[in-house]
Design an enzyme around this catalytic site. Structure first.
Site, short mmCIF file in Angstrom:
data_model
loop_
_atom_site.label_atom_id
_atom_site.label_comp_id
_atom_site.label_asym_id
_atom_site.label_seq_id
_atom_site.Cartn_x
_atom_site.Cartn_y
_atom_site.Cartn_z
N CYS A 1 -108.08 -13.99 -1.38
CA CYS A 1 -107.20 -13.10 -2.12
C CYS A 1 -107.70 -12.94 -3.56
O CYS A 1 -108.21 -13.89 -4.16
CB CYS A 1 -105.76 -13.59 -2.09
N GLU A 2 -107.54 -11.76 -4.08
CA GLU A 2 -108.04 -11.47 -5.42
C GLU A 2 -107.15 -12.05 -6.51
O GLU A 2 -107.53 -12.07 -7.68
CB GLU A 2 -108.16 -9.96 -5.62
N HIS A 3 -105.97 -12.54 -6.14
CA HIS A 3 -105.05 -13.07 -7.15
C HIS A 3 -105.32 -14.54 -7.49
O HIS A 3 -105.18 -14.94 -8.65
CB HIS A 3 -103.60 -12.92 -6.66
N HIS A 4 -105.70 -15.33 -6.48
CA HIS A 4 -105.92 -16.76 -6.71
C HIS A 4 -107.28 -17.25 -6.20
O HIS A 4 -107.58 -18.44 -6.30
CB HIS A 4 -104.81 -17.58 -6.02
N GLN B 1 -104.74 -8.22 1.73
CA GLN B 1 -104.77 -7.87 3.15
C GLN B 1 -104.47 -6.39 3.36
O GLN B 1 -105.04 -5.76 4.25
CB GLN B 1 -103.75 -8.72 3.92
N HIS C 1 -102.00 -16.95 4.62
CA HIS C 1 -102.55 -16.97 3.26
C HIS C 1 -102.35 -18.34 2.63
O HIS C 1 -101.23 -18.83 2.51
CB HIS C 1 -101.86 -15.90 2.41
N CYS D 1 -102.71 -19.16 -0.41
CA CYS D 1 -102.01 -19.10 -1.69
C CYS D 1 -100.49 -19.15 -1.49
O CYS D 1 -99.76 -19.55 -2.39
CB CYS D 1 -102.40 -17.86 -2.48
#
Length: 204
Positions: A95-98, A136, A164, A166
């Site tokens: 994931c691009e956030h974490h 996703q 996920h 995260c």
């Protein structure tokens, strides 16, 4: 290898790729920020290992999904024009956030127009886009758009189910939750009967 317009528009690359030594220094900084000593035994080689791992995790940035498809398509003398479905393509992304992993299965269908593609190429396209920083939702859309463009298909359908890390290991801490995303293009978007056939076949 020349990248297609779709590849460059969807995920623009960094204007300057840092050097290997800069990447390793960044890992050392994160280890120190976490509270440990990056020079202690056991962590001395971690920056190199993490850099190697990132090279594998994100190898999709160096691949062109459209070129993969174009290299594997061929004329179909049988003029087959019904749904072609691949069920259960395993994938792992981040994931691009974490920068935490998420993983699951993709179910991919297309309806050919004049040409068909080698089945392994579809799995390869899933892998190329998965090996980039993603959500996703966007991953589902990028795969569908690439197949639509690269195959000049009548329609494309995607269903992805993933867990996920995260969400499992931090924040809400819900390790058993699955996220399901869909993307329908062309005939699958406009034909509810075809779309229902796809979802029924996936869930058999």
């Amino acid at each position: 290898m020349k990248k297609s317009p779709l590849s460059s528009q969807v995920t623009p690359l960094s204007p300057r790729r840092p050097s290997r030594s800069e990447a390793e220094d960044a890992v050392r900084t994160l280890i120190a920020w976490s509270g440990d000593n990056p020079a202690r035994p056991g962590l001395e080689k971690t920056p190199a290992r993490v850099s190697d791992a990132f090279g594998e995790y994100f190898s999709g940035y160096g691949a062109d999904p459209i070129a993969e498809l174009e290299a594997g398509t061929f004329d179909d003398p049988s003029a087959y024009d019904d749904m072609v479905l691949l069920k259960g393509i395993n994938f792992e992304s981040h994931c691009e956030h974490h920068i935490a992993p998420f993983f699951g299965v993709a179910h991919v269908a297309y309806r050919p127009k004049d040409r068909v593609v080698g089945l392994s190429k579809i799995a390869r396209v899933v892998d190329i886009f998965a090996r980039r920083l993603q959500t996703q939702e966007r991953l589902s859309g990028e795969i569908a758009a690439a197949l639509m463009e690269g195959l000049d298909a009548k329609g494309v359908a995607i269903m992805m189910t993933a867990r996920h890390h995260c969400m499992a290991a931090r924040g809400a801490q819900q390790p058993h939750v699955e996220t399901v995303t869909f993307r329908f293009l062309g005939d699958f978007e406009h034909d509810s009967e075809l779309r229902a056939r796809f979802t029924a076949a996936v869930r058999e």
